[in-house]
Write a protein that holds these residues in place. Structure first.
Motif, mmCIF file in Angstrom:
data_model
loop_
_atom_site.group_PDB
_atom_site.id
_atom_site.type_symbol
_atom_site.label_atom_id
_atom_site.label_comp_id
_atom_site.label_asym_id
_atom_site.label_seq_id
_atom_site.Cartn_x
_atom_site.Cartn_y
_atom_site.Cartn_z
ATOM 1 N N GLY B 125 0.790 -1.225 0.000
ATOM 2 C CA GLY B 125 0.000 0.000 0.000
ATOM 3 C C GLY B 125 0.824 1.277 0.000
ATOM 4 N N LYS B 126 1.963 1.193 0.678
ATOM 5 C CA LYS B 126 2.817 2.386 0.792
ATOM 6 C C LYS B 126 3.231 2.913 -0.585
ATOM 7 C CE LYS B 126 6.749 3.561 3.705
ATOM 8 N NZ LYS B 126 7.725 3.038 4.639
ATOM 9 N N TYR B 127 3.374 1.997 -1.537
ATOM 10 C CA TYR B 127 3.882 2.386 -2.856
ATOM 11 C C TYR B 127 2.784 2.418 -3.909
ATOM 12 C CZ TYR B 127 7.812 0.689 -0.147
ATOM 13 O OH TYR B 127 8.695 0.456 0.866
ATOM 14 N N GLU B 133 -1.058 7.008 -9.260
ATOM 15 C CA GLU B 133 -0.961 8.381 -9.760
ATOM 16 C C GLU B 133 -0.287 8.404 -11.133
ATOM 17 O OE1 GLU B 133 -2.291 11.086 -7.989
ATOM 18 O OE2 GLU B 133 -1.875 12.015 -9.932
ATOM 19 N N GLN B 134 0.771 7.619 -11.262
ATOM 20 C CA GLN B 134 1.479 7.547 -12.551
ATOM 21 C C GLN B 134 0.548 7.010 -13.639
ATOM 22 O OE1 GLN B 134 4.892 5.119 -11.651
ATOM 23 N NE2 GLN B 134 5.908 6.741 -10.497
ATOM 24 N N ALA B 135 -0.272 6.057 -13.266
ATOM 25 C CA ALA B 135 -1.217 5.487 -14.239
ATOM 26 C C ALA B 135 -2.227 6.548 -14.679
ATOM 27 C CB ALA B 135 -1.935 4.283 -13.638
ATOM 28 N N LEU B 136 -2.737 7.306 -13.722
ATOM 29 C CA LEU B 136 -3.708 8.353 -14.063
ATOM 30 C C LEU B 136 -3.067 9.410 -14.958
ATOM 31 C CD1 LEU B 136 -5.489 8.877 -10.607
ATOM 32 C CD2 LEU B 136 -6.409 7.704 -12.608
ATOM 33 N N GLU B 137 -1.795 9.716 -14.690
ATOM 34 C CA GLU B 137 -1.076 10.689 -15.527
ATOM 35 C C GLU B 137 -1.036 10.224 -16.977
ATOM 36 O OE1 GLU B 137 0.346 13.709 -15.080
ATOM 37 O OE2 GLU B 137 -0.601 13.713 -13.108
ATOM 38 N N ARG B 138 -1.042 8.914 -17.144
ATOM 39 C CA ARG B 138 -1.004 8.341 -18.507
ATOM 40 C C ARG B 138 -2.414 8.071 -19.033
ATOM 41 N NH1 ARG B 138 3.651 7.164 -16.095
ATOM 42 N NH2 ARG B 138 5.507 6.696 -17.329
ATOM 43 N N ASP B 139 -3.419 8.675 -18.378
ATOM 44 C CA ASP B 139 -4.828 8.526 -18.807
ATOM 45 C C ASP B 139 -5.304 7.084 -18.753
ATOM 46 O OD1 ASP B 139 -4.264 11.059 -21.295
ATOM 47 O OD2 ASP B 139 -5.139 11.248 -19.293
ATOM 48 N N LEU B 140 -4.864 6.374 -17.753
ATOM 49 C CA LEU B 140 -5.287 4.988 -17.578
ATOM 50 C C LEU B 140 -6.230 4.885 -16.388
ATOM 51 C CD1 LEU B 140 -1.760 3.379 -17.942
ATOM 52 C CD2 LEU B 140 -3.557 3.373 -19.656
ATOM 53 N N ASN B 141 -7.265 4.052 -16.523
ATOM 54 C CA ASN B 141 -8.111 3.736 -15.385
ATOM 55 C C ASN B 141 -7.340 2.813 -14.441
ATOM 56 O OD1 ASN B 141 -10.880 4.837 -16.289
ATOM 57 N ND2 ASN B 141 -10.150 3.673 -18.058
ATOM 58 N N VAL B 142 -7.750 2.811 -13.189
ATOM 59 C CA VAL B 142 -6.986 2.059 -12.184
ATOM 60 C C VAL B 142 -7.903 1.162 -11.371
ATOM 61 C CG1 VAL B 142 -5.630 2.291 -10.049
ATOM 62 C CG2 VAL B 142 -5.211 3.843 -11.966
ATOM 63 N N MET B 143 -7.444 -0.078 -11.157
ATOM 64 C CA MET B 143 -8.069 -0.927 -10.135
ATOM 65 C C MET B 143 -7.006 -1.171 -9.080
ATOM 66 S SD MET B 143 -10.007 -4.527 -10.473
ATOM 67 C CE MET B 143 -10.342 -5.593 -9.087
ATOM 68 N N LEU B 144 -7.284 -0.672 -7.874
ATOM 69 C CA LEU B 144 -6.314 -0.762 -6.783
ATOM 70 C C LEU B 144 -6.700 -1.933 -5.876
ATOM 71 C CD1 LEU B 144 -5.380 2.668 -5.136
ATOM 72 C CD2 LEU B 144 -3.849 0.830 -5.763
ATOM 73 N N PHE B 145 -6.103 -3.069 -6.108
ATOM 74 C CA PHE B 145 -6.330 -4.251 -5.262
ATOM 75 C C PHE B 145 -5.690 -4.018 -3.892
ATOM 76 C CE2 PHE B 145 -7.526 -8.749 -5.491
ATOM 77 C CZ PHE B 145 -6.859 -9.296 -4.413
ATOM 78 N N SER B 146 -4.596 -3.239 -3.872
ATOM 79 C CA SER B 146 -3.819 -2.995 -2.646
ATOM 80 C C SER B 146 -4.692 -2.371 -1.568
ATOM 81 C CB SER B 146 -2.674 -2.030 -2.944
ATOM 82 O OG SER B 146 -1.925 -2.450 -4.048
ATOM 83 N N ASP B 147 -4.404 -2.749 -0.313
ATOM 84 C CA ASP B 147 -4.995 -1.992 0.789
ATOM 85 C C ASP B 147 -3.865 -1.253 1.512
ATOM 86 O OD1 ASP B 147 -5.559 -4.829 3.058
ATOM 87 O OD2 ASP B 147 -3.764 -4.052 2.095
ATOM 88 N N LEU B 167 -11.681 6.113 -13.961
ATOM 89 C CA LEU B 167 -12.135 5.388 -12.772
ATOM 90 C C LEU B 167 -10.941 4.986 -11.912
ATOM 91 C CD1 LEU B 167 -14.815 2.824 -14.040
ATOM 92 C CD2 LEU B 167 -15.201 4.825 -12.602
ATOM 93 N N VAL B 168 -11.102 5.116 -10.602
ATOM 94 C CA VAL B 168 -10.173 4.492 -9.654
ATOM 95 C C VAL B 168 -11.010 3.533 -8.824
ATOM 96 C CG1 VAL B 168 -8.751 4.839 -7.589
ATOM 97 C CG2 VAL B 168 -8.499 6.380 -9.546
ATOM 98 N N MET B 169 -10.861 2.274 -9.059
ATOM 99 C CA MET B 169 -11.620 1.260 -8.309
ATOM 100 C C MET B 169 -10.724 0.800 -7.148
ATOM 101 S SD MET B 169 -13.436 -0.929 -11.335
ATOM 102 C CE MET B 169 -12.037 -1.206 -12.393
ATOM 103 N N GLY B 170 -11.141 1.169 -5.920
ATOM 104 C CA GLY B 170 -10.331 0.814 -4.751
ATOM 105 C C GLY B 170 -10.005 2.064 -3.960
ATOM 106 N N PRO B 171 -9.061 1.977 -3.042
ATOM 107 C CA PRO B 171 -8.235 0.828 -2.670
ATOM 108 C C PRO B 171 -9.020 -0.346 -2.087
ATOM 109 C CG PRO B 171 -7.437 2.865 -1.662
ATOM 110 C CD PRO B 171 -8.795 3.164 -2.231
ATOM 111 N N ASP B 172 -8.341 -1.449 -1.919
ATOM 112 C CA ASP B 172 -8.921 -2.668 -1.352
ATOM 113 C C ASP B 172 -10.099 -3.139 -2.191
ATOM 114 O OD1 ASP B 172 -10.048 -3.639 1.997
ATOM 115 O OD2 ASP B 172 -8.978 -4.725 0.438
#
Lengths: 275, 513
Positions: B125-127, B133-147, B167-172
């Protein structure tokens, strides 16, 4: 081919292939004293690692390092300062209680996930059932004897552990490297200001084997130069949540064959030996 | 006994390979012991101790590979070294033959798959926040499995995503189905016209599975992470998902699922719903129903009810048919409970719920809060009290085995059944326990052999207590729901069609007893 990072301990010079594995090509200098490791991102950064991306490692046959470039048979790449991997250990926000709790979690994960024939049996004797009578049992017994000596006389103990075990870097050598890393870690977090044992060691006595790979790792460990996975792991001991300790420990255990587990066992031995 | 040794110069192998080769050789007929190790002085002393040192090794160095074998006869030794060479050659071929490139960074992954528009992140999660953020900068949607991603980071990511229409799906967030593709812990379901937004992973799985099993299908199932509907995050992705489904031509009915959103988020959802021209059903487990009515939100009380209502709407049926069906089922449940409780002994009075899905544990507590007294839980909701020691059950206890105290250093209980199996045995052996309630979750990512691991344990437990379970999944899942249900029934468990139905049954059992 692109360079993702390169270590801060790589010496300039020409290198030839020493040994070759799935994710790493080990290179050695003509003097047989210095090494550099060409690795992919699965291995990650380290003091002597050159992390390459978008290249097939097995096609790289030569390596030359100059002050400004890294040159393989495939391509010449400039050494950009932002790609230098800092292998030294530095910690802030040291909370002794948190570290102690995280060490307990580390121990739990080590004993659950370490390879059955790794040295983790030193802290869980039920693992000895994995060692067959014969060579394996004799090896385990010799390591136990070495660790008993380690508690009383570090140099004597190290001499009884090194060179023993499986793999290109024998299990005992990985343990010693881990032990040194552990001692350096303790020095850095000032848990016990009297931990200066690492400065008292006569390293030449320890590095009397011809195994350049083991000697290299032990030298780096002795000066506190660690690879990325080990760094993440040690950082997590200081400031990480239990999930972070779990993840970074797991990643460290995945290093090499059983090398990661033996290294981790050595680190743990230093942490508890000096409490 | 005959001992023979061979030196291999300039050959280097990792420890696992050498251990494996040693074990393979040791298992050959007539072989007593074998070792494949580097020729260090120290290893030679161990070889000597184990009677494997031969004079040929005198001239070996640290960097030589030594192969030492002892056998009961010369015949046994004959092909051993050939076998060693074969094993090592196989390893060598594997090393040299590989041309596969496995990216380990976002940059290199995008070079391999430049058309990707969704990044799934599962690192510490720390990282994880930085990578998202880097993914969003590249115009990518994100699924954050990390908690273990901080609340501040989550809010920052979601605000950034909202500005960019991503979309940012997550965290967790462990579950999603996007354009028919199940992601992480998801089930194989029919495609259809029902879209879901969920701040509850197993809630999403239950809904999508029931919907598919009823013959309808899923257009999209978007996870938002559990904190999205809290006051601080403000439902950013919940609203974004709602808008996306409202605009999606393949979605006709929308289902919203979470634990009760903060009142400020309910207001935002209600305001957004006024603009949505599609049918929407909300299931906010444990929410104040009068509050939802005040804001004009159509709601269901259980996940099952929400799924059935969504199916009815997608097929243009009256919702009253669902109410009637649920009423009928409750009558059947009552009859079944009356029958089953005859088997119980007088001192058997308690319920023990052992859940792998947090949403199911919560739903169970909500459904049972008025019919079962003194419920304790390690993840209490509704009227339940906090269980001080998660390992020690008190009275009626509901345990969420996916909580942190059970998952440090071990896989999630949906993958690894061992801890729950231990608890099942322990509770079944308690003479005061009447019924054990559990969820069995199938699908990608979940345990692939639930029958082998669970059925024997349930068979033993069912001989002492009543075992009631639900199976979340479909026949299309790798485990095949129909096969699993039959196996668990054969083992003596009572398998209900949903978590809600299973909870209602145990409520009646406890009441009757």
């Amino acid at each position: 081919m692109q360079i993702f990072s390169f270590g801060d301990n790589i010496k300039c010079g020409e290198y030839a292939i020493h040994s070759s594995f799935d994710h790493v090509i080990n290179f050695i200098s003509p003097s047989q004293r210095d090494m550099a490791f060409l690795v992919d991102e699965a291995i990650g950064s380290g003091p002597l690692n050159i992390v390459v991306t978008h290249a097939s490692l097995q096609k790289i046959l030569t390596l030359k390092v100059t002050p400004k470039f890294i040159i393989t048979n495939l391509v010449k790449v400039p050494k950009i300062s932002s790609l230098i991997y800092n292998s030294s250990l530095e910690f802030s926000d040291v909370n002794t209680k948190k570290i102690e709790n995280n060490i307990l979690i580390f121990r739990k994960i080590l004993l659950e996930l370490a390879h059955p024939l790794s040295l983790a049996f030193l802290f869980d004797r039920s693992r000895l059932k994995n060692f067959k009578p014969g060579f394996e049992k004799a090896f385990a017994d010799s390591i136990i004897e070495g660790c008993t000596t380690l508690n009383k006389d570090i140099v004597a103990g190290i001499n009884k552990i090194k060179g023993r075990g499986f793999g290109l870097t024998p299990s005992g050598d990985d343990f010693i490297a881990g032990f040194f890393i552990g001692l350096n870690f303790l020095n850095k977090i000032h848990v016990n200001k009297k931990i200066n044992k690492i400065n008292d060691l006569k390293l030449a006595k320890v590095l009397s084997s011809e195994n350049i790979l083991s000697n290299t790792f032990i030298r780096l460990a002795e000066k506190g130069a660690v690879n990325e996975r080990t760094k993440f792991f040690l950082n997590s001991l200081v400031t990480g949540s239990k999930d972070e300790v779990f993840e970074t420990t797991k990643k460290m255990l995945e290093m090499g064959g059983s090398s990661g587990a033996d290294l981790a066992t050595g680190i743990f031995a230093a942490l508890i030996e000096t409490r | 006994m005959i001992i023979k040794g061979k030196i291999k110069k300039g050959e280097y192998f990792d420890s696992i390979t050498l251990m494996r080769v040693g074990k393979e050789i040791s298992a050959l007929p007539g072989v007593i012991d074998a070792a494949v190790v580097m020729g260090t002085k120290e290893n030679k002393s161990i070889l000597k101790t184990s009677n494997l040192l031969v004079t040929e090794f005198d001239n070996s160095s640290d960097t030589d590979l030594l192969v030492a074998v002892s056998a009961d006869s010369a015949e046994s030794l004959e092909n051993v070294f050939k076998k060693v060479d074969e094993c090592l050659l196989t390893t060598r071929k594997k090393v040299e033959g590989t041309d596969e490139f496995n990216p380990r960074s976002l940059e290199s992954a995008l070079k391999v798959l430049p058309e990707a528009n969704l990044v799934i992140i599962s690192i510490a999660g720390k990282y994880a926040g930085l990578l998202a953020e880097q993914a969003l900068e590249r115009d990518l949607n994100v699924m954050l499995f990390s908690d273990n991603v901080s609340l501040e980071t989550e809010i920052s990511l979601k605000k950034h995503a909202e500005k960019k229409g991503l979309l940012v799906m997550g965290p967790d967030c462990g579950t999603a189905i996007i354009n028919g593709v199940p992601i992480a812990f998801a089930n194989a379901v029919n495609r259809g016209n029902i879209g879901i937004i969920a701040a509850a992973g197993t809630g999403l799985q239950e809904l999508t599975s029931i919907i598919s099993n009823e013959g309808a299908g899923i257009s999209q199932a978007i996870g938002t992470g559990g904190r999205d509907v809290k006051k601080e995050v403000g439902g950013i992705m919940f609203i974004a998902g709602l808008r996306a489904l409202a605009d999606d031509p393949s979605t006709k009915v929308i289902v919203l699922v979470s634990k009760p959103p903060h009142i400020s988020v309910i207001k935002k959802i209600a305001a957004e719903l006024k603009k949505v021209k599609k049918e929407v059903i909300a299931v906010f487990l444990g929410a104040d129903e009068s509050e939802l009515r005040n804001y004009g939100i159509s709601f269901a009380v259980t996940l099952e009810e929400a799924a059935l209502k969504a199916v009815a709407l997608s097929k243009n049926l009256e919702l009253s048919t669902v109410d009637a069906r649920i009423h009928e089922e409750e009558l059947s449940i009552q009859q079944l409970a009356n029958e089953i409780t005859k088997k119980l002994k007088p001192n058997q009075k308690y319920l023990r719920g052992l859940f792998s899905g947090g949403t199911f544990c919560a739903e169970a507590q909500i459904i049972l809060q008025d019919s079962v007294r003194d419920i304790y839980s390690n993840a209490p909701t509704a009227k339940s009290k906090k269980l001080e020691n998660s390992l020690v059950s008190i009275n009626n206890t509901m345990i969420d085995l996916g909580e942190d105290e059970f998952t440090v250093g071990r896989p999630h209980p949906m993958i690894d059944f061992s801890l729950r199996n231990k608890k099942i045995i322990e509770e079944a052996n308690n003479p005061e326990v009447a019924v054990i309630l559990l969820d069995v979750v199938l699908g990608y990512g979940a345990n692939q052999n639930p029958i082998n691991e669970l059925a024997p344990v349930l068979k033993d437990a069912a001989s002492k207590v009543i075992v009631v379970c639900s199976v979340t999944g479909t026949d299309l899942d790798p485990q095949n729901r129909a096969v699993v249900v039959n196996a668990l029934k054969d083992a003596g468990a009572i398998v209900m069609q949903s978590n809600a139905a299973a909870c209602k049954l145990v409520g009646q059992i406890i009441k009757c007893n």
